[in-house]
Design a protein around this motif. Structure first.
Motif, PDB file in Angstrom:
ATOM      1  N   ASP A 206       0.651  -1.650   0.418  1.00 49.67           N
ATOM      2  CA  ASP A 206      -0.295  -0.104  -0.103  1.00 49.67           C
ATOM      3  C   ASP A 206       1.218   1.187  -0.135  1.00 49.67           C
ATOM      4  N   LEU A 207       2.055   0.942   0.755  1.00 50.13           N
ATOM      5  CA  LEU A 207       2.995   2.340   0.533  1.00 50.13           C
ATOM      6  C   LEU A 207       3.927   2.908  -0.878  1.00 50.13           C
ATOM      7  N   LEU A 208       3.593   1.854  -0.962  1.00 54.21           N
ATOM      8  CA  LEU A 208       4.390   1.800  -2.842  1.00 54.21           C
ATOM      9  C   LEU A 208       3.027   2.428  -4.105  1.00 54.21           C
ATOM     10  N   VAL A 209       1.954   1.806  -3.532  1.00 61.85           N
ATOM     11  CA  VAL A 209       1.265   2.150  -4.848  1.00 61.85           C
ATOM     12  C   VAL A 209       0.954   3.916  -4.310  1.00 61.85           C
ATOM     13  N   ARG A 210       0.668   3.669  -2.628  1.00 65.41           N
ATOM     14  CA  ARG A 210       0.035   5.535  -2.470  1.00 65.41           C
ATOM     15  C   ARG A 210       1.630   6.703  -3.059  1.00 65.41           C
ATOM     16  N   ARG A 211       2.903   6.134  -3.141  1.00 64.40           N
ATOM     17  CA  ARG A 211       4.243   6.997  -3.938  1.00 64.40           C
ATOM     18  C   ARG A 211       4.308   6.487  -5.156  1.00 64.40           C
ATOM     19  N   GLY A 212       2.914   6.036  -5.703  1.00 66.04           N
ATOM     20  CA  GLY A 212       2.949   6.064  -6.762  1.00 66.04           C
ATOM     21  C   GLY A 212       3.859   4.863  -8.154  1.00 66.04           C
ATOM     22  N   VAL A 213       3.941   3.422  -7.196  1.00 72.36           N
ATOM     23  CA  VAL A 213       5.870   2.569  -8.121  1.00 72.36           C
ATOM     24  C   VAL A 213       4.239   1.546  -8.480  1.00 72.36           C
ATOM     25  N   HIS A 214       5.087   1.058  -9.828  1.00 82.72           N
ATOM     26  CA  HIS A 214       4.182   0.614 -10.943  1.00 82.72           C
ATOM     27  C   HIS A 214       4.365  -1.053 -10.274  1.00 82.72           C
ATOM     28  N   TYR A 215       5.913  -1.367  -9.991  1.00 80.87           N
ATOM     29  CA  TYR A 215       5.926  -2.916  -9.870  1.00 80.87           C
ATOM     30  C   TYR A 215       6.634  -3.069  -8.910  1.00 80.87           C
ATOM     31  N   ILE A 216       6.886  -4.537  -7.486  1.00 79.93           N
ATOM     32  CA  ILE A 216       7.750  -4.604  -6.991  1.00 79.93           C
ATOM     33  C   ILE A 216       8.144  -6.133  -7.676  1.00 79.93           C
ATOM     34  N   TRP A 217      10.101  -5.895  -7.223  1.00 77.73           N
ATOM     35  CA  TRP A 217      10.434  -7.523  -8.355  1.00 77.73           C
ATOM     36  C   TRP A 217      10.855  -7.943  -6.801  1.00 77.73           C
ATOM     37  N   TYR A 218      10.144  -9.272  -5.715  1.00 77.12           N
ATOM     38  CA  TYR A 218      10.672 -10.153  -4.954  1.00 77.12           C
ATOM     39  C   TYR A 218      11.903 -10.793  -5.412  1.00 77.12           C
ATOM     40  N   ARG A 250      -0.724 -11.212  -6.433  1.00 82.25           N
ATOM     41  CA  ARG A 250      -1.261 -10.429  -7.576  1.00 82.25           C
ATOM     42  C   ARG A 250      -2.670 -10.220  -7.780  1.00 82.25           C
ATOM     43  N   ARG A 251      -3.808 -11.349  -7.086  1.00 84.75           N
ATOM     44  CA  ARG A 251      -5.165 -11.200  -7.538  1.00 84.75           C
ATOM     45  C   ARG A 251      -5.223  -9.531  -7.245  1.00 84.75           C
ATOM     46  N   SER A 252      -5.091  -9.080  -6.150  1.00 84.51           N
ATOM     47  CA  SER A 252      -5.119  -7.865  -5.673  1.00 84.51           C
ATOM     48  C   SER A 252      -4.853  -6.565  -5.828  1.00 84.51           C
ATOM     49  N   ALA A 253      -3.599  -6.997  -5.461  1.00 84.67           N
ATOM     50  CA  ALA A 253      -2.699  -5.498  -5.566  1.00 84.67           C
ATOM     51  C   ALA A 253      -2.930  -4.682  -6.414  1.00 84.67           C
ATOM     52  N   LYS A 254      -2.410  -3.287  -6.400  1.00 82.12           N
ATOM     53  CA  LYS A 254      -2.795  -2.492  -7.096  1.00 82.12           C
ATOM     54  C   LYS A 254      -1.632  -2.492  -8.329  1.00 82.12           C
ATOM     55  N   LEU A 255       0.014  -3.200  -7.613  1.00 85.44           N
ATOM     56  CA  LEU A 255       0.373  -3.090  -8.442  1.00 85.44           C
ATOM     57  C   LEU A 255       1.086  -4.140  -8.892  1.00 85.44           C
ATOM     58  N   LEU A 256       1.830  -4.761  -9.922  1.00 87.58           N
ATOM     59  CA  LEU A 256       2.174  -5.755 -10.822  1.00 87.58           C
ATOM     60  C   LEU A 256       3.419  -6.455  -9.607  1.00 87.58           C
ATOM     61  N   ILE A 257       3.432  -7.595  -9.497  1.00 89.65           N
ATOM     62  CA  ILE A 257       4.250  -8.077  -8.072  1.00 89.65           C
ATOM     63  C   ILE A 257       5.039  -9.367  -8.771  1.00 89.65           C
ATOM     64  N   ILE A 258       6.033  -9.390  -9.164  1.00 95.23           N
ATOM     65  CA  ILE A 258       7.080 -10.049 -10.368  1.00 95.23           C
ATOM     66  C   ILE A 258       7.943 -11.230  -9.077  1.00 95.23           C
ATOM     67  N   ASP A 259       8.612 -11.712 -10.170  1.00 96.76           N
ATOM     68  CA  ASP A 259       9.674 -12.949  -9.413  1.00 96.76           C
ATOM     69  C   ASP A 259      10.151 -13.465 -10.231  1.00 96.76           C
ATOM     70  N   ALA A 260      11.506 -13.834 -10.179  1.00100.89           N
ATOM     71  CA  ALA A 260      11.861 -14.383 -11.790  1.00100.89           C
ATOM     72  C   ALA A 260      12.475 -16.040 -11.115  1.00100.89           C
ATOM     73  N   SER A 261      12.066 -16.926  -9.378  1.00 98.96           N
ATOM     74  CA  SER A 261      11.798 -17.839  -9.131  1.00 98.96           C
ATOM     75  C   SER A 261      11.422 -18.933  -9.118  1.00 98.96           C
ATOM     76  N   TRP A 262       9.759 -18.817  -9.573  1.00100.75           N
ATOM     77  CA  TRP A 262       9.247 -19.838 -10.023  1.00100.75           C
ATOM     78  C   TRP A 262       8.561 -19.397 -11.522  1.00100.75           C
ATOM     79  N   ASP A 263       7.773 -21.330 -12.128  1.00 96.44           N
ATOM     80  CA  ASP A 263       7.988 -20.519 -13.098  1.00 96.44           C
ATOM     81  C   ASP A 263       6.068 -20.910 -13.592  1.00 96.44           C
TER      82      ASP A 263
END
Ligand code: SF4
Length: 398
Positions: A206-218, A250-263
């Motif tokens: 939520d903090l990231l969304v308020r700051r305008g961020v479009h995606y987070i990569w874990y 991923r189903r509800s967040a208002k930003l994209l959530i990326i990972d490169a660990s799982w297919d």
């Protein structure tokens, strides 16, 4: 996927930025994956779909657990090498590049480099310290760069991990500059025991969304470098909770959530072992992935030996097979001793500027993201499709 995440990108990014997202990132990125798959199927000479380029080893920070070793004088890829790398990749229909450091914004000619390759798409990993409003505006005019700002914890943990009190605030200011300029703005988070509670939480999203961020990569933290913190690495249960959190949010967040660990099915993957990406170090060493600092050869001054190293030198091919035979996860965490043996047997060159072989010998065995008994499939159909047919690792280290 929450459609609001896409709406926020469409509303928040400037027109040149949106155009490059669609054409360079999505369209040409999909083409790169298709061409890579075709090369594999037809037995054509190997070339990864994406390249990670660590362009300099200079940095303003000295973070705990970082694998990049600054040198005097600094090591960096020359403009000639960078241009040659990009041109060779473009000939293979590869247009996406991860740009890392050190701190890549300390590279003098960086913006000119981006401007010289308007058909490419660059993901710029930065600590944000040098990402001013002026620089962000220039990047937005180019359109072909997405800054991804690393935030390793909130105020206290960022200061502890990165050694400077102001580092969290500087990252927040960089986010502000990037968002205001209309850039496609991301945040990278390497998850540790220390930052787990604060970064793997809906409050943080939520903090990231308020700051305008479009995606987070874990990312999952990998102890590395001269001062690793194995005690700060996630345990198996935490990795599972992280995976579940990613899938659920991923189903509800208002930003994209990326990972490169799982297919798309929730199976672990190692992007390096699939060959979809490899890494070039600031010294020119052609490496498997950024934290695995060994090579069999380095770029020459004109970088025209890249294909020879990738295609004729057997080191990387054998390393891919060796790792894929052992795990779908991260061998650096799960079996550092076997990796050290491989490096010894193959006479690999240590490209770390430290003693990476001794570090591997002394590394603690830790759980990775490969857990065949605890597979958590993707729930969001859009992420399933994207992972299956498209980015599946998108060139990054997992
Ligand atoms: S999973 Fe580990 S070995 Fe594989 S690319 Fe990522 S960091 Fe490298």
């Amino acid at each position: 996927m929450n459609p609001v995440a896409l709406y926020r990108i469409a509303r928040g990014c400037s027109w040149p930025v949106l155009r490059r997202i669609v054409v360079n990132f999505a369209w040409r990125g999909a083409g790169a994956v298709r061409a890579f798959e075709k090369r594999l199927q037809t037995g054509a000479p190997f070339f990864p779909a994406f390249l990670m380029l660590s362009i300099t080893n200079q940095c303003q920070l000295r973070c705990r657990g970082c694998w990049v070793q600054p040198t005097t004088p600094p090591q960096q890829l020359s403009r000639q090498q960078l241009d040659a790398l990009v041109e060779q990749a473009n000939q293979q229909r590869s247009y996406f590049f991860g740009i890392l450091g050190g701190e890549p914004l300390l590279y003098q000619d960086l913006l000119n480099f981006f401007a010289t390759h308007p058909k490419c798409y660059f993901q710029l990993y930065t600590n944000g310290i040098a990402l001013t409003h002026e620089t962000a505006a220039k990047l937005a005019r180019l359109g072909n760069v997405t800054p991804i700002i690393s935030i390793e914890g909130l105020q206290e943990e960022s200061a502890r991990r990165r050694g400077r009190e102001d580092v969290f605030q500087r990252a927040i200011s960089a986010l502000e500059a990037s968002v205001q300029a209309g850039l496609f703005t991301g945040v990278a988070a390497s998850i540790t025991k220390q930052n787990f509670a604060e970064l793997v939480s809906t409050d943080y999203l939520d903090l990231l969304v308020r700051r305008g961020v479009h995606y987070i990569w874990y990312y999952i933290y990998r102890p590395a470098g001269a001062h690793p913190e194995p005690e700060n690495a996630l345990d198996r249960e935490q990795i599972k909770i992280l995976r579940q959190f990613i899938v659920d949010q991923r189903r509800s967040a208002k930003l994209l959530i990326i990972d490169a660990s799982w297919d798309h099915q929730g199976n672990a993957l190692c992007p390096g072992a699939t060959g979809i990406s490899h890494h070039i170090a600031p010294s020119g060493a052609v490496e498997f992935c950024p934290p695995m600092q060994f090579c069999s050869g380095s770029l020459n001054a004109t970088a025209d030996n890249l294909k020879t190293i990738l295609q004729e030198d057997d080191f990387l091919r054998q390393l891919r097979t060796f790792i894929a035979d052992r795990t779908r996860g991260c061998i650096l965490l799960e079996d550092p001793a076997a990796l050290a043996d491989f490096m010894r047997q193959h006479g690999a060159i240590d490209s770390s500027n430290r003693d990476a072989l001794t570090e591997l010998d002394q590394a603690t065995v830790l759980p990775g993201h490969n857990d065949p008994d605890g597979i958590i499939p993707e729930k969001s159909w859009l992420y399933r499709l994207a992972k299956k047919y498209y980015f599946c690792g998108f060139g990054a280290y997992g």
